[in-house]
Design a protein around this motif. Sequence first.
Motif, PDB file in Angstrom:
ATOM      1  N   UNK A 182       0.825  -1.205   0.000  1.00 50.30           N
ATOM      2  CA  UNK A 182       0.000   0.000   0.000  1.00 50.30           C
ATOM      3  C   UNK A 182       0.860   1.256   0.000  1.00 50.30           C
ATOM      4  N   UNK A 183       1.978   1.211   0.732  1.00 50.84           N
ATOM      5  CA  UNK A 183       2.888   2.365   0.759  1.00 50.84           C
ATOM      6  C   UNK A 183       3.461   2.645  -0.628  1.00 50.84           C
ATOM      7  N   UNK A 184       3.709   1.585  -1.379  1.00 47.24           N
ATOM      8  CA  UNK A 184       4.257   1.771  -2.729  1.00 47.24           C
ATOM      9  C   UNK A 184       3.239   2.433  -3.652  1.00 47.24           C
ATOM     10  N   UNK A 203       9.301   5.462   6.195  1.00 44.99           N
ATOM     11  CA  UNK A 203      10.602   4.865   5.893  1.00 44.99           C
ATOM     12  C   UNK A 203      10.487   3.916   4.696  1.00 44.99           C
ATOM     13  N   UNK A 204       9.354   3.220   4.616  1.00 45.00           N
ATOM     14  CA  UNK A 204       9.131   2.308   3.487  1.00 45.00           C
ATOM     15  C   UNK A 204       9.149   3.079   2.173  1.00 45.00           C
ATOM     16  N   UNK A 205       8.474   4.215   2.138  1.00 46.01           N
ATOM     17  CA  UNK A 205       8.480   5.024   0.917  1.00 46.01           C
ATOM     18  C   UNK A 205       9.875   5.564   0.603  1.00 46.01           C
ATOM     19  N   UNK A 206      10.646   5.853   1.645  1.00 43.55           N
ATOM     20  CA  UNK A 206      12.023   6.300   1.446  1.00 43.55           C
ATOM     21  C   UNK A 206      12.823   5.236   0.701  1.00 43.55           C
ATOM     22  N   UNK A 207      12.641   3.966   1.097  1.00 43.38           N
ATOM     23  CA  UNK A 207      13.348   2.878   0.423  1.00 43.38           C
ATOM     24  C   UNK A 207      12.921   2.744  -1.037  1.00 43.38           C
ATOM     25  N   UNK A 222      16.199   0.109  -5.978  1.00 46.02           N
ATOM     26  CA  UNK A 222      16.624  -1.259  -5.700  1.00 46.02           C
ATOM     27  C   UNK A 222      17.987  -1.328  -5.034  1.00 46.02           C
ATOM     28  N   UNK A 223      18.926  -0.455  -5.419  1.00 47.48           N
ATOM     29  CA  UNK A 223      20.260  -0.515  -4.827  1.00 47.48           C
ATOM     30  C   UNK A 223      20.217  -0.229  -3.327  1.00 47.48           C
ATOM     31  N   UNK A 224      19.403   0.729  -2.919  1.00 49.15           N
ATOM     32  CA  UNK A 224      19.277   1.047  -1.501  1.00 49.15           C
ATOM     33  C   UNK A 224      18.634  -0.111  -0.742  1.00 49.15           C
ATOM     34  N   UNK A 225      17.603  -0.719  -1.351  1.00 48.57           N
ATOM     35  CA  UNK A 225      16.923  -1.853  -0.722  1.00 48.57           C
ATOM     36  C   UNK A 225      17.907  -3.006  -0.517  1.00 48.57           C
ATOM     37  N   UNK A 226      18.699  -3.295  -1.543  1.00 51.97           N
ATOM     38  CA  UNK A 226      19.665  -4.388  -1.448  1.00 51.97           C
ATOM     39  C   UNK A 226      20.763  -4.079  -0.433  1.00 51.97           C
ATOM     40  N   UNK A 227      21.164  -2.820  -0.370  1.00 47.81           N
ATOM     41  CA  UNK A 227      22.176  -2.424   0.609  1.00 47.81           C
ATOM     42  C   UNK A 227      21.671  -2.661   2.027  1.00 47.81           C
ATOM     43  N   UNK A 228      20.414  -2.308   2.270  1.00 48.92           N
ATOM     44  CA  UNK A 228      19.832  -2.509   3.603  1.00 48.92           C
ATOM     45  C   UNK A 228      19.726  -3.993   3.938  1.00 48.92           C
ATOM     46  N   UNK A 229      19.383  -4.817   2.949  1.00 48.80           N
ATOM     47  CA  UNK A 229      19.310  -6.262   3.191  1.00 48.80           C
ATOM     48  C   UNK A 229      20.690  -6.792   3.575  1.00 48.80           C
ATOM     49  N   UNK A 281      13.616  -9.589   7.724  1.00 51.04           N
ATOM     50  CA  UNK A 281      12.401 -10.029   7.046  1.00 51.04           C
ATOM     51  C   UNK A 281      11.619  -8.843   6.495  1.00 51.04           C
ATOM     52  N   UNK A 282      11.576  -7.753   7.266  1.00 52.00           N
ATOM     53  CA  UNK A 282      10.878  -6.554   6.772  1.00 52.00           C
ATOM     54  C   UNK A 282      11.527  -6.062   5.484  1.00 52.00           C
ATOM     55  N   UNK A 283      12.855  -5.918   5.476  1.00 58.95           N
ATOM     56  CA  UNK A 283      13.522  -5.408   4.274  1.00 58.95           C
ATOM     57  C   UNK A 283      13.405  -6.393   3.119  1.00 58.95           C
ATOM     58  N   UNK A 284      13.367  -7.701   3.447  1.00 61.19           N
ATOM     59  CA  UNK A 284      13.156  -8.702   2.395  1.00 61.19           C
ATOM     60  C   UNK A 284      11.774  -8.534   1.773  1.00 61.19           C
ATOM     61  N   UNK A 285      10.778  -8.181   2.594  1.00 59.23           N
ATOM     62  CA  UNK A 285       9.431  -7.974   2.060  1.00 59.23           C
ATOM     63  C   UNK A 285       9.351  -6.724   1.195  1.00 59.23           C
TER      64      UNK A 285
END
Length: 362
Positions: free
Chosen positions: A285-287, A295-299, A304-311, A338-342
């Motif tokens: 829903x945030x997307x 924070x979800x919208x920030x990611x 994708x690079x930021x998301x992968x970095x956080x994982x 798990x949150x960042x994986x989702x």
Amino acid sequence: MMEKNQAVIRLPLEGEEREQSPAALARYYSDNGAEEILIFDCSKTEEDHEAAIGLIKEICQVAEIPVKAGGHIERAEDVKKLLYAGCAKAVLNYAKQSNIDLTEEVSKRFGKERIAASVDSSDVVSAPAALAEEYVSELISMEELKPFEERLRPLNCNMDWSEFKLGPDGLVPVVVQDYRTDEVLMVAYMNEEAYHKTIACGKMTYYSRSRKSLWLKGETSGHFQYVKELRVDCDCDTILAKVSQTGAACHTGNHSCFFHEIAKTDYQSSNPLKVFEHVYEVIGDRKVHPKEGSYTNYLFEKGIDKILKKIGEESAELIIAAKNPNPEEIKYELSDLLYHAMVLMVERGITWEEVTRELANR
């Protein structure tokens, strides 16, 4: 080789089958007696092959029986594509020497249980029997494949009607659940005839107390309930049915008959899958509906690079936490991972159903 009621789909579809989508065709086979689906990718070009992989993924998502696929396999990566699409097994074509040569490599990489081979007595190429025995879990005879036959599938039943404790009206109540989610869909009743009909055809059949007649659920609406499991309670006076529900269970059009809320207290669900799905839905829903300061919208905005970095960071923190004696740290860091994986799952369009199906196939 055990004889099975196999349904064969060749991609691209030809003839009358072209009028349906491959996913709809697979669901029809799955619902009407097929025990497995065999897919043969007959693509001529790499572009058509990639399109076929997408269709195979759609088929695997809707089919509730094993899906096995082959064709257009030139290298190990082609086997990986089929397995990643959701196939229970990849089928090597033993009419091709190149597929025989791949056998040991893909069997060791993906597991013998995920590899099958198609054979034909007219093949000019034959594989050593020892190779197939060691690295292939199943041989599929192309000569023995038969046209799909829609037929009733009697359930294996170990309880006679006489063992039930009947109500004064001679009926047994049936609580019906969605087999995927355990959501209660409806409550109905069976008499002896309805019970035996259900066992014989694998579709939920009830006795209508108002009409005083047998009632095959979905006969008029098309919203059939395909039996996955039948259980009886400790008193043998109530049946629990786990079903695959086509369409809506309720005549109002709702998925479940239990949609009127009477009373509710605030509580936190601890059902793992429901928690995962709820968090996933919030992230999704945030997307779609960005929220300022989220924070979800920030990611999602960073990409994708930021998301992968956080994982990567969260994985490292979990490893460090696991070296410490306090299990609370592991739970905290694992939850973060798990949150960042989702977030990654939503970004790439992967659902929990796809993930759990993949785990179930392993």
